[in-house]
Structure formats: structure tokens, C-alpha cells
Enzyme design. Structure first.
Site, PDB file in Angstrom:
ATOM      1  N   ASP A 522       0.865  -1.180   0.000  1.00  0.00           N
ATOM      2  CA  ASP A 522       0.000   0.000   0.000  1.00  0.00           C
ATOM      3  C   ASP A 522       0.908   1.237   0.000  1.00  0.00           C
ATOM      4  OD1 ASP A 522      -2.315   1.561   0.324  1.00  0.00           O
ATOM      5  OD2 ASP A 522      -2.361   1.292   2.497  1.00  0.00           O
ATOM      6  N   ASP A 597      -9.165   3.590  -1.973  1.00  0.00           N
ATOM      7  CA  ASP A 597     -10.135   3.922  -0.928  1.00  0.00           C
ATOM      8  C   ASP A 597     -11.440   4.464  -1.497  1.00  0.00           C
ATOM      9  OD1 ASP A 597      -8.122   3.117   0.687  1.00  0.00           O
ATOM     10  OD2 ASP A 597      -7.579   5.115   1.390  1.00  0.00           O
TER      11      ASP A 597
HETATM   12  O1  MIG Z   1      -4.080   5.973   4.663  1.00  0.00           O
HETATM   13  O2  MIG Z   1      -3.369   0.636   5.797  1.00  0.00           O
HETATM   14  O3  MIG Z   1      -5.944   2.097   0.674  1.00  0.00           O
HETATM   15  O4  MIG Z   1      -6.826  -0.149   2.019  1.00  0.00           O
HETATM   16  O5  MIG Z   1      -6.670  -0.152   4.821  1.00  0.00           O
HETATM   17  C1  MIG Z   1      -4.725   4.750   4.800  1.00  0.00           C
HETATM   18  C2  MIG Z   1      -4.542   1.344   6.075  1.00  0.00           C
HETATM   19  C3  MIG Z   1      -3.729   3.635   4.582  1.00  0.00           C
HETATM   20  C4  MIG Z   1      -4.918   2.894   2.663  1.00  0.00           C
HETATM   21  C5  MIG Z   1      -5.389   1.708   1.902  1.00  0.00           C
HETATM   22  C6  MIG Z   1      -6.374   0.964   2.727  1.00  0.00           C
HETATM   23  C7  MIG Z   1      -5.728   0.532   4.019  1.00  0.00           C
HETATM   24  C8  MIG Z   1      -5.222   1.748   4.767  1.00  0.00           C
HETATM   25  N1  MIG Z   1      -4.306   2.507   3.928  1.00  0.00           N
END
Ligand code: MIG
Length: 923
Positions: A522, A597
Site C-alpha cells: 500500500d 479507498d
Molecule cells: O491511509 O493501511 O488504501 O486499504 O486499509 C490509509 C490502512 C492507509 C490505505 C489503503 C487501505 C488501508 C489503509 N491505507
């Protein structure tokens, strides 16, 4: 005391709900519009015809592999070098760089899988105005016009595509800054820019005087909000226009939350390609999102073409469709990038499939994923601890819902230090993984590329001491703010760094990991909470290159290194599974992507279709959206509908934000549990079909989830459809995406074709809009008449448990009474299908009242325990007898049943192994 805590909790709920309700959508002011991006506004202010280039034909050189010619900028006398290549497979490559840049300009490495093989180009005609080159065949021509410079690709008298026909070629040459005064006080840059005046500058000696080049605001520094971009190299942007006569429909250039068919950008912002972590993105918007694939497809009833703009810097794309000359529709496209060179591949089709073949010959095909990764994934931010994981795992068993992967988000780590576990919550990770393994299930942990600056964290100290971090403009390690607090960002463009990163996935390095643990990357845009537009400063350094040059490639490299790590830990045997949020052209080689998201809203459910279709068109087939929606809380109805749609999209994972209430499938009452169970079970029964589609995607580059026009390229009615889609050629899906829907209208394509409702076996004619009444249990799906699809109907708790289960064949007869299909079987997880030819690939064919299975790959083999349990023939007539002839020549009679109401003939227990030759005769 209790009431105090209650009050605090209430307060938190209030604050949270206010927060959730006021932050409805993206804060647009965090992200640049074209006007706020100096190079974009500079380039866009240039009107057609203003750039003036001449091709100096006297400099033309033709070699076996390519042609070069110099281009003169008539205004400032700077010379460019144009290189033209005719590539194998009906493609043309056009490269333009400065003839003598004062320092090298960035050329994107590692995206092309090979140096594309060329073909002989010959001059057909030449005079002082133009050169005509043969592109092969009788009448394929490329015309290079000298004054003004333009290129036209012709088929006979017809122009297929022109380059620079609107005169928007612009190439800002690298230059030495004349006025160094304002470099010393960049704080005041904003105000100073307007008043700056520079001396006349003469870059190259020409016969005429070069025009005075006046610096414009933002050329040497630029400030967005509080963030200064120092631009030590000054202006370096490039732009080029393409005209497509006869074209009204263009697609691609993901990632945008917009419809499948690209819109006119006249009067609005161009589509932006700049990998960004956009908080609560808006729908129907050309704003940049997490990933970027600079590939655009054009399509009309005669021809599909593609443009691949190989540039990893911030890029904007203008699209304008309208009437061209002589009343013919035309689409004009203009690409603008901040740095690098012009390197564009023109893929001439002519069929959609040809473009996919052409593009995948350049950047590779979709990696063939482990079979289990095509099954259902259960995720949320976060599963809190081992007990939580085991309770959720058991919940699936109790409610008889299959799943293959459970996911752990950032909270599983020790203080957001990736490759570690929170000791209190996950004291025995191996025990947990073994528990899953015993049920033949798997886990994914998140591994983000921001590394906590902490001298007691091994990953950090190693990266720092090896010098693998990205550097800031002053040469120190770049630091930004992210989940762990202060964080460094490894330079994944460095092959040494990637090698080291890959080695961290070894079982003895990543403590607590096991072979059923996979990875999620991510935040790899990269996301930098305190950076400009929530990303990295463009003047940060990757070795000699600025972040500006490589930005859109960063996430590609992160996933590459991670996938490599998984392969290596297994000694090269096992296929990896890595999900990434950021991506670029070629990312399909390393795993899956998701659309980031989204929100628990009907509009976002709808948008998941065009977003994944657009990705499939540019090679990235393994795509999905968070089922249920990430932000906000879905109603039970929305959640059910999302499961039903997601069950028919390539990457099928439920996910939810940390602050949302739990939403495991059984939390919404028995009726909804049953509806979700049924949707997930439908996915599992179809896994053999999904796996076959990915096998093909890997071999041919065809998208798995396809717009209808890909299979019906001459049917104009399909060109703008983005509320239904095909999986492969044979399944058409029209998910219900409206609240309280009582019906949908599905377009069934194909004149003379027939489609069968997969649930009722009702037969419908093609080339019609079909109204379908729906209830909460409806998932409108149709099988194409003329196809044979294999399912495994005994659903178990995970896909691996179904490995040796028998197949049921669905033979859907076309209007002539024929059908064809394929079956593909291998071990589901290793590379042995490739290295040792261990697989079964067979053709199933029904014609003249007999159904047979024959080998499509006689030199491969794989022992399977699966047999053919049942055959359903849709659109059949009642036979008198059915006999089976197996490999050994023995004949036996087969039990059958015919249902005259549905016209389904069911052959029971043919009892034949799925890997051998056999024929069923109907008499
Ligand atoms: O700023 O890791 O798109 O799927 O759950 C949020 C926490 C950071 C963004 C990802 C999301 C994930 C979340 N991440």
C-alpha cells in the site's frame, strides 16, 4: 467513572460522525489543477500551430532498424532528434529527444520486456517536402512532412493517425539558468516570478537569430501550498498531439474514477496521470489517482489502435472528440509530461485483440496468479489479534461461507515497522499461520514502503547503512511523515536495493512468516503525509535522477521487488501473490491491483466496473474494488449487491476502514448471510473458468474482464456500455447496482447469437436489450450460446480443498447446435506448468450430437484426480440414448434426463477422468 468513560466514548462517536459527515468528498485544494501546475499551464496555453518545427530532411539517415532526422525549432533554433522505428507486429515507435541535451534526459527503463524487435523500413518516395516510408504490406505508409513537421500513418488513401498535425509538439530544452539571483531566495519565488526578466538567450547557432526566450513563472521554482519545488534543471516539459480521423471513442489512460469511454476535456482539466493517495476520491473526475498507465485505445467499427506514451513523469492528457475535416468524426489527443523524452508506441491493431497482443509484446502479460488468489479474500483495517483472526476464520466455517485469504492491515505490526509483528496481539504468528494452513487457507500482511526511522529497527538501519534511501535535494536521506511517524523511503529504482528488499522475504529474515503468507503493498505512490499533494517532493533524488522523472514508476518497482522476494523464498518454485495500490505500465507482470479507498455508496459500486475495465484494456487484468466500500458503512442491501458484483470481478476482496462497524458476512441477519454465501459460492463454482481466463491472459495479453466492444467490435451499441461486461468471451455479467432495484436492462450482443441465463437456463436472442426482473438474490449472468464452461459445484471451505473435485460441464448450444470450450488444470500454485510442462489443456467440443475432449497440448502432462461428474447441455433436444467412448475404446451407456421446460439435457456420471480423451454420443 463508568459514566465518564461513557461520555468520552459518546464524545468520540460524535466527533467521528461529524468528521465523517463533513469530509464527504475529496479536498480538491490538496491537489493541483492544470492551472496550478506550471508546466501544464505553460503547455496548455500554447495554441495549435504555435510550435513550429521543421524536419531537416537533409539530415535524414536510414539504417536497417530505424530512421533518424533532426527537427529544428524555428523559434529558438534548438535541434531535436527524431527516431522512427517500424516494430514487428504492426507497431511504430517514435522517439524525440534533444539532439544535444546539456545533460541526459530520463528514459524509462525496466518497463519494456525487451528491446522491441524492428522490421525493415524502406523509402518509397522522397522530395524536398516529404519522405514516404513503407510500413509493410501493399499500402501501409508513413509520411514524414518537413514543413511544418508532421507524421501521418496511412492505409491506402486513408489517414489512420497523424502526429503533430495540430502543431503542438513542444520540447523544453534543458538550459542553464541565466538569472541566479532568485535561486538564493526561493521563499520569495512566488512574487518574484512575475517580475523576472532574462537576457536574450541563444541556444544554438542557426542562420537566423533565435527568438528571445523569456522565462515564465514556475520554470525554475514553483510553490504549491506550502511546498516549494526547486527545479534545479529548470523547465523540461514535453508535449505532442495526435489526431485520429474517424474515431469517436477512446478509452484507457487509467487510473481515474470515470466512465469507460473517455470524455472531452475541452474547457475542463485534462486527465491527469500522477500517482497520488487521494483521500476520499470523487467520481466522474479526471483527477489523478493511485496508479497510471499511459496507454490510450481508440476504437471504431473498422479498427482498434493504441498509443503508449512511455513516460513516468507527471502527465496530463487532453482528449477532444468532434467533427474533423469533411464531416468525419475525429478525436484529438494531446499528451503533456513534465520531463523525460517523447517515446511513443503506435499500435495499429487492427482488431482489439491485435492491440492487446501488441501492447503485451512490449510490456508483458498478466502474471498467472495462484488459483487461490482468484477466490475470496476477507480483509479489514484491522483484524486485531490472533483471537480475532481465529474467530473470523471460524465464523466462515460456521456460516458455511468459503474463503481463501484473511488479511492483516498496518496495525498487526510493531509500531508500523513492516516485517514485524505486534508482540502482544500476534505473539505466535506461525501458530496462527499453521492454523490457517491446516484448513488450506492463507494470509496476507501489509508491507508498505515507508520505513520507520528508528535506530533499533533492523530494516531501517540496514537501508540507511547501505545508502538505499531516496535522498533529498541536499543529499541527505529524504524523510517524510507517514504511519510510523518519521519515515525513509527506499530507492526501489536501484536494482541493488530491490535485491536486498527481496531477500527480506526469506523465511529466516521475515520472522513469523510461512509459505502461506503473502503480501500487500500500500502507500507506494509513494504517499507522504506532509509532502506536496501527499506525495514525495519532486526534487528528491534517486541516484542521478530526480523523483520528478520516475514518480509514476515507484509503485511498479515496489511490487516488482516484493514479488521477486516471494519467488526467491520458495527457491523459484512458487508463484507470488502481491497486491499493489500504485502501478504503471507493466505492473501486470507482478500481481494484482485494487482501486484504493472507495466508499460504501452505490455510485462507487457502479464505478468499480469501468475502473477495472479500463485497467484490463491496458494489460492489468487482476483488478478489484473494496467489496462493501472502504469509507462509510454500507446498508445490508448495498453490501449484498457489492458481494454479488464483486464475485464476478477478477480480484474479489471485502475491505473496510478502521472506523467502520464490523461487517463480516454473517452480521446482517440470516437472509443477508444466505445471499452473501450464495454470491461467494457462485464465485467458487466458477474458479476453473476464472483460472482458464488468467491462463489465457498470461499467454496472450487479452483482458479477463472485458468491455463488450472487445468481442463485438462492429456493434456500435456496445461502445459506451460500462454497467455490464464480459468475463473472457463466454460470460456476460450485468450486476445490480441500484438501490431497491426491481429490474435491470441488459444488452445481449451478437446478431444471430443466443445467450443462456446461467441460473434458469432460459435462452435469449442476441442483439437485444433484455429487461430482467430482479430480486435480492438475482445476479444477472449469461452464458454465450456456442460455449462450454467447466465448473466445480461442490463448494468447500477454500479453493485448495476443492483441488481434486469433479467438474460439471455446461454446454450452451448456439443456434446451429454447436459449442466449444476449454479446460485447464495444473497444480494451481507453482511454476511447473512453465518449467516442466505440468498441466492439462484440453478442447471440449460439441458438434453433430457428440461432445468430445481432445488434447490441446500433447507434450504437457499433469496427473489429475478430478473427473467429469456431470454434463448439462443447454438448448438441447431429447436423445434416445447416450454412450461414452473413452480412451481405451470401451463403450458404455450414460444415464440422462431431459427437462422439456428448460431444454436442458443432463448426463449423469460419465465417470471419466478430466485429463483424458473421451467422446459422448447422443443418438
Ligand atoms: O491511509 O493501511 O488504501 O486499504 O486499509 C490509509 C490502512 C492507509 C490505505 C489503503 C487501505 C488501508 C489503509 N491505507
Amino acid at each position: 467513572m463508568a459514566s465518564f468513560i461513557e461520555r468520552i466514548c459518546l464524545y468520540r462517536v460524535l466527533v467521528l460522525s461529524v468528521f465523517l459527515s463533513i469530509t464527504q468528498a475529496v479536498d480538491r485544494s490538496n491537489f493541483k489543477t492544470c492551472d496550478q501546475s506550471a508546466f501544464c499551464s505553460r503547455q496548455r496555453a500554447m495554441k495549435p500551430g504555435q510550435s513550429s518545427y521543421t524536419a531537416l530532411l537533409e539530415t535524414l539517415e536510414l539504417s536497417d532498424s530505424h530512421l533518424t532526422v533532426q527537427l529544428l525549432n524555428n523559434n529558438n533554433k534548438v535541434l531535436l532528434l527524431l527516431e522512427l522505428y517500424r516494430l514487428q507486429g504492426n507497431m511504430t515507435r517514435v522517439k524525440i529527444n534533444e539532439l544535444k541535451p546539456i545533460k541526459p534526459r530520463y528514459e524509462v527503463p525496466d518497463v519494456l520486456i525487451t528491446d522491441p524487435p524492428t522490421e525493415l523500413m524502406s523509402v518509397v518516395a522522397q522530395d524536398e517536402h516529404r519522405v514516404v516510408l513503407s510500413l509493410g504490406g501493399e499500402d501501409w505508409r508513413l509520411i514524414l512532412s518537413a514543413q511544418p513537421f508532421r507524421l501521418d500513418i496511412m492505409e491506402g488513401p486513408q489517414v489512420l493517425l497523424s502526429l503533430n498535425s495540430r502543431g503542438l509538439l513542444a520540447f523544453e530544452q534543458l538550459r542553464i539558468r541565466k538569472d541566479t539571483k532568485s535561486q538564493t531566495d526561493t521563499e520569495e519565488a512566488g512574487e518574484k516570478q512575475d517580475t523576472e526578466k532574462h537576457d536574450k538567450e541563444k541556444v544554438s547557432e542557426g542562420e537566423e537569430e533565435a527568438e528571445e526566450e523569456v522565462d515564465q513563472p514556475g520554470m525554475w521554482e514553483e510553490t504549491f501550498k506550502t511546498h516549494a519545488d526547486t527545479k534545479p534543471n529548470g523547465p523540461s516539459s514535453i508535449s505532442l498531439d495526435f489526431s485520429l480521423p474517424g474515431v469517436e471513442h477512446v478509452y484507457g489512460i487509467p487510473e481515474h474514477a470515470d466512465g469507460l469511454r473517455l470524455k472531452n476535456t475541452d474547457g475542463g482539466d485534462p486527465y491527469r496521470l500522477y500517482n497520488l493517495d487521494v483521500f476520499q476520491y470523487e467520481l466522474f473526475n479526471p483527477m489523478a489517482l493511485y496508479g497510471a498507465v499511459p496507454v490510450l485505445l481508440s476504437h471504431n467499427t473498422h479498427r482498434t489502435m493504441g498509443l503508449f506514451w512511455l513516460n513516468a513523469a507527471e502527465t496530463w492528457v487532453d482528449v477532444s472528440s468532434g467533427q474533423g475535416s469533411s464531416e468525419v468524426p475525429q478525436t484529438d489527443v494531446r499528451w503533456i509530461s513534465e520531463s523525460g523524452i517523447i517515446d511513443v508506441f503506435i499500435m495499429l491493431g487492427p482488431r482489439p485483440n491485435d492491440v492487446f497482443t501488441q501492447y503485451s509484446s512490449l510490456t508483458g502479460t498478466q502474471a498467472f496468479p495462484p488459483l487461490s488468489s482468484l477466490a475470496y479474500h476477507q480483509c479489514r483495517w484491522n483484524y486485531n489479534d490472533q483471537e480475532d483472526v481465529s474467530a473470523v476464520d471460524q465464523g466462515f466455517d460456521e456460516h458455511d461461507i468459503p474463503y481463501d485469504f484473511i488479511w492483516l492491515d498496518i496495525e498487526h505490526t510493531d509500531g508500523k515497522r513492516y516485517f514485524t509483528w505486534d508482540n502482544n496481539k500476534f505473539p505466535q504468528p506461525k501458530e496462527m499461520l499453521q492454523g490457517l494452513l491446516d484448513k488450506r487457507r492463507k494470509m496476507v500482511t501489509i508491507v508498505d514502503p515507508h520505513i520507520k526511522v528508528d535506530s533499533s529497527y533492523k530494516i531501517h538501519t540496514e537501508i540507511r547503512s547501505r545508502g538505499y534511501y531516496i535522498k533529498n535535494k541536499d543529499g541527505g536521506d529524504y524523510e517524510g511523515w507517514c504511519w510510523p511517524g518519521n519515515a525513509g523511503y527506499p530507492d526501489f529504482t536501484n536494482p541493488e536495493m530491490r535485491k536486498w528488499w527481496a531477500s527480506m522475504f526469506a523465511y529466516d529474515q521475515y520472522e513469523g512468516s510461512m509459505e502461506n503468507l503473502y503480501t500487500w503493498n500500500d502507500m507506494n505512490e509513494p504517499s507522504v503525509f506532509n509532502g506536496p499533494e501527499v506525495t514525495m517532493h519532486k526534487d528528491a533524488l534517486h541516484g542521478p535522477w530526480e523523483h520528478r522523472d520516475i514518480h509514476n514508476l515507484y509503485g511498479f518497482y515496489v511490487q516488482m521487488a516484493t514479488a521477486e522476494g516471494q519467488i526467491q523464498r520458495s527457491g523459484g518454485l512458487e508463484r507470488p501473490f502481491v497486491l499493489t495500490r500504485a502501478f504503471f505500465a507493466g505492473s501486470q507482470r507482478y500481481g494484482a491491483v485494487w482501486t484504493g479507498d472507495n466508499a460504501a455508496e452505490w455510485g462507487h459500486l457502479k464505478m468499480s466496473i469501468p475502473m477495472c475495465l479500463s485497467l484490463g484494456l491496458v494489460g492489468i487484468s487482476f483488478c478489484g474494488a473494496d467489496v462493501g466500500g472502504f469509507f462509510k458503512t454500507p446498508s445490508a442491501e448495498l453490501l449484498v449487491r457489492w458481494y454479488q458484483a464483486g464475485a464476478y470481478q477478477p480480484f474479489f476482496r471485502a475491505h473496510a476502514h478502521l472506523d467502520t462497524p464490523r461487517r463480516e458476512p454473517w452480521l446482517f441477519g440470516p437472509d443477508n448471510t444466505a445471499l452473501i454465501r450464495e454470491a461467494v459460492r457462485q464465485r467458487y463454482t466458477l474458479l476453473p473458468y476464472w483460472y482458464l481466463q488468467f491462463y489465457h491472459a498470461q499467454r496472450t495479453g487479452q483482458p479477463v474482464m472485458r468491455p463488450l466492444w472487445v468481442e463485438y467490435p462492429e456493434d456500435i451499441a456496445t461502445f459506451s456500455i460500462d454497467n455490464e461486461f464480459l468475463i473472457g468471451r463466454d460470460l456476460l455479467v450485468h450486476p445490480v447496482t441500484d438501490e431497491r432495484s426491481s429490474g435491470v436492462t441488459a444488452y445481449l450482443p451478437g446478431n444471430g447469437e443466443v445467450w443462456y441465463d446461467v441460473h434458469t437456463f432460459q435462452r435469449h436472442a442476441g442483439a437485444q436489450n433484455l429487461s430482467i426482473p430482479v430480486t435480492m438474490s438475482s445476479i444477472p449472468v449469461f452464458q454465450r450460446g456456442g460455449s462450454i464452461i467447466c465448473r466445480k459445484n461442490r463448494v468447500r471451505r477454500s479453493s485448495s480443498c476443492m483441488e481434486n473435485d469433479p467438474y460439471t460441464l455446461y454446454v450452451a448450444l448456439d443456434s446451429q447446435g454447436n459449442a466449444e470450450g476449454e479446460i485447464y488444470i495444473d497444480d494451481g500454485h507453482t511454476f511447473k506448468h512453465k518449467t516442466d510442462k505440468q498441466f492439462i489443456h484440453r478442447r471440449l467440443s460439441y458438434t453433430a450430437n457428440s461432445l468430445s475432449s481432445s488434447d490441446l497440448s500433447p507434450d504437457s502432462q499433469f496427473p489429475t484426480a478430478s473427473w467429469v461428474e456431470q454434463v448439462n447441455i443447454l438448448g438441447a433436444q431429447k436423445p434416445d440414448a447416450v454412450t461414452l467412448t473413452a480412451t481405451d475404446g470401451g463403450e458404455s451407456s450414460v444415464e440422462f434426463e431431459f427437462d422439456p421446460d428448460t431444454a436442458v439435457l443432463t448426463l449423469r456420471k460419465p465417470g471419466v477422468n478430466a485429463g483424458v480423451n473421451w467422446t459422448l454420443h447422443l443418438r
